[in-house]
Design a protein around this motif. Structure first.
Motif, PDB file in Angstrom:
ATOM      1  N   UNK A 145       0.837  -1.194   0.000  1.00  0.00           N
ATOM      2  CA  UNK A 145       0.000   0.000   0.000  1.00  0.00           C
ATOM      3  C   UNK A 145       0.878   1.253   0.000  1.00  0.00           C
ATOM      4  N   UNK A 146       1.952   1.181   0.768  1.00  0.00           N
ATOM      5  CA  UNK A 146       2.827   2.350   0.895  1.00  0.00           C
ATOM      6  C   UNK A 146       3.543   2.634  -0.429  1.00  0.00           C
ATOM      7  N   UNK A 147       3.927   1.556  -1.149  1.00  0.00           N
ATOM      8  CA  UNK A 147       4.599   1.749  -2.434  1.00  0.00           C
ATOM      9  C   UNK A 147       3.686   2.469  -3.406  1.00  0.00           C
ATOM     10  N   UNK A 148       2.394   2.055  -3.418  1.00  0.00           N
ATOM     11  CA  UNK A 148       1.431   2.714  -4.313  1.00  0.00           C
ATOM     12  C   UNK A 148       1.296   4.179  -3.935  1.00  0.00           C
ATOM     13  N   UNK A 149       1.259   4.442  -2.647  1.00  0.00           N
ATOM     14  CA  UNK A 149       1.122   5.836  -2.205  1.00  0.00           C
ATOM     15  C   UNK A 149       2.307   6.673  -2.642  1.00  0.00           C
ATOM     16  N   UNK A 150       3.504   6.095  -2.593  1.00  0.00           N
ATOM     17  CA  UNK A 150       4.702   6.827  -3.022  1.00  0.00           C
ATOM     18  C   UNK A 150       4.577   7.209  -4.486  1.00  0.00           C
TER      19      UNK A 150
END
Lengths: 357, 147
Positions: A145-150
């Motif tokens: 999820x965090x990678x997508x947010x980045x």
């Protein structure tokens, strides 16, 4: 929430999940055989002597440390040898001794460490068999999820998706940037058609036969019976592409008794009183053929043992060569020097696609 | 030997025993080496180690051969060796070749044991048998269970 530069998110930076029940290794696309061999499992554990006998374990311990002590001795030996066997200027034999003993010392030092380590692990370290399962490489949900947010944040801040002019010109610039490589690699191809180069040599009418490497001309009277002269065309040493020309034009000159030669029709005047000149370039793969036997008149190629009979116009009598060596037609000029009557009448050396004969 | 040569000389003209000045090995070894590579090395090997000819014939190794023998062999062409008369290779150049052979004899092999100076044949065989053999032996030892 996506900003995490202050490290407030406790999940930030977590690594892969090592192993999860829902991520067992899958069979993938492999075919599952109906009669697959059953995994027999491990052999029953068999205790080693070191496991049951403490005295043997201590003996092995001493052996391992003996290897490591031997390694230290090797290192000391290498340093000592380097000092005891110095390299002396002008005495090449001293280089050998220096390298030999230095190398032996370093090899002893490194090999002993390796042997000691292997013996340690085999005789003293835990001896049970074990299986290490591969684990899935999928990150945790939070990491993903965090990678997508980045990515989304990057897109929003840079305007990559919104400013299409910038985006498209950037893609265009990247696409055309490898084009200079095409021009560079195109130049690796031959600049001119190589076929005429393969079909002709430096020899032409009136070119004197000269000695390799001095380039001095050869008188017919100097070529005594049984002689073999290694010949280059006159002017080769001054030519621009000396090695390329020599690789095609090298000739072996021999004198046989004229009655030993079996001369075919059309070649009657190609020899001069039994002096014959043949291309030195093997018709198999182009090695220099120069092992001339003056009694048998056989010419042997050292690379693949093709044999040519000089009495029969260099006919192939053994080996992989398919064609006789091309003969250079020779005669003498007004001063008695040997000269070529023309170039070779066929391409010298091995076959190539465009060869007509 | 000189008397025998003198007797043979009475029977007809022929090459004489070469004079000492060409046999001392005081020529130019670099020139000799180039001539050796062009005229001799294809049969005798670039290091003078000899080599095979057709049907069991061979060119002998030149290590330790006396200068007078080398000179006379070039001049007369014994067995299947071609003749290299003085018009082909001058007496000075013959002396240069002898100097090169002397240099080969006297210079120790810097790179270690030469394995007969036969090049990739003997070196390849050595590393194939002993190099691979050592790797196989160590692999067997590494993977065997300890007793």
């Amino acid at each position: 929430m996506a900003k995490d530069h202050d490290g407030t998110n406790p999940r930030a930076g977590t690594t892969l999940e090592k192993y999860r029940d829902d991520q067992l290794p899958t069979p993938g696309t492999g075919v599952v055989a109906s009669d697959a061999v059953e995994n027999p499992g491990f052999e029953p554990f068999r205790a080693r002597v070191s496991d049951v006998d403490p005295a043997k374990a201590r003996a092995n311990e001493r052996r391992v440390s003996a290897w490591f002590v031997l390694s230290i001795i090797g290192t000391v030996f290498a340093i000592t040898a380097y000092i005891v066997f110095p390299i002396v200027d002008g005495e090449p034999g001293t280089i050998r001794n220096n390298n030999l003993f230095l190398g032996l010392g370093i090899a002893l030092a490194l090999v002993s460490i390796g042997f000691g380590a292997v013996h340690w692990s085999k005789s003293l370290m835990d001896g049970h068999d074990l299986v290490e399962q591969r684990h899935g490489t999928r990150g945790t949900e939070a990491t993903r999820q965090k990678a997508i947010e980045v990515f989304e944040l990057g897109n929003k801040e840079s305007g990559f998706g919104r400013r299409t002019l910038i985006r498209n010109t950037l893609i265009g610039a990247l696409v055309v940037s490898p084009l200079p490589a095409v021009v560079l690699f195109r130049d690796l191809a031959p600049a001119e058609n190589p076929v005429p180069l393969l079909q002709h040599t430096m020899w032409k009418k009136g070119t004197r036969l000269t000695r390799d490497p001095s380039g001095t001309p050869i008188k017919a009277s100097e070529v005594t019976l049984g002689s073999a002269f290694h010949v280059i065309p006159e002017g080769l040493n001054e030519s621009e592409h000396k090695l390329e020309e020599k690789a095609k034009a090298a000739v072996l000159l021999m004198r046989l008794k004229p009655q030993d030669l079996h001369v075919s029709q059309g070649r009657e005047d190609w020899n001069y009183n039994g002096i014959v000149a043949y291309s030195k370039i093997c018709t198999h793969v182009g090695c220099p053929v120069a092992l001339y036997e003056q009694q048998t008149h056989h010419l042997l190629c050292p690379c693949h043992q093709s044999q040519f009979d000089i009495t029969q116009e260099a006919k192939v009598i053994f080996g992989p060569a398919k064609r006789p060596l091309p003969q250079l037609p020779i005669t003498v000029d007004s001063e008695g020097y040997l000269v070529a009557q023309s170039d070779f009448t066929e391409p010298v050396g091995p076959s190539f696609w465009e060869r007509k004969l | 030997m000189a008397a025998l040569a003198a007797y043979v000389a009475t029977k007809g003209p022929g090459p004489a025993i070469p004079s000492e000045q060409y046999l001392a090995g005081e020529g130019d070894a670099a020139v000799g080496a180039e001539l050796f590579r062009i005229n001799c090395a294809m049969c005798h090997n670039v290091a003078g180690a000899g080599g095979a000819l057709t049907e069991g014939k061979f060119a002998p190794p030149l290590a330790g051969v006396s200068a007078v023998h080398v000179y006379e062999a070039m001049l007369t062409g014994p067995q299947n060796m071609p003749v290299f008369n003085d018009a082909n290779i001058s007496p000075e150049d013959k002396a240069n070749i002898i100097t090169y052979l002397k240099y080969l004899d006297e210079t120790p092999s810097v790179g270690g044991y030469g394995l007969g100076d036969l090049g990739p044949v003997s070196e390849g065989l050595f590393i194939w048998i002993f190099g691979l053999g050592a790797i196989v032996a160590i692999t067997v030892w590494l993977t065997a269970k300890s007793n």
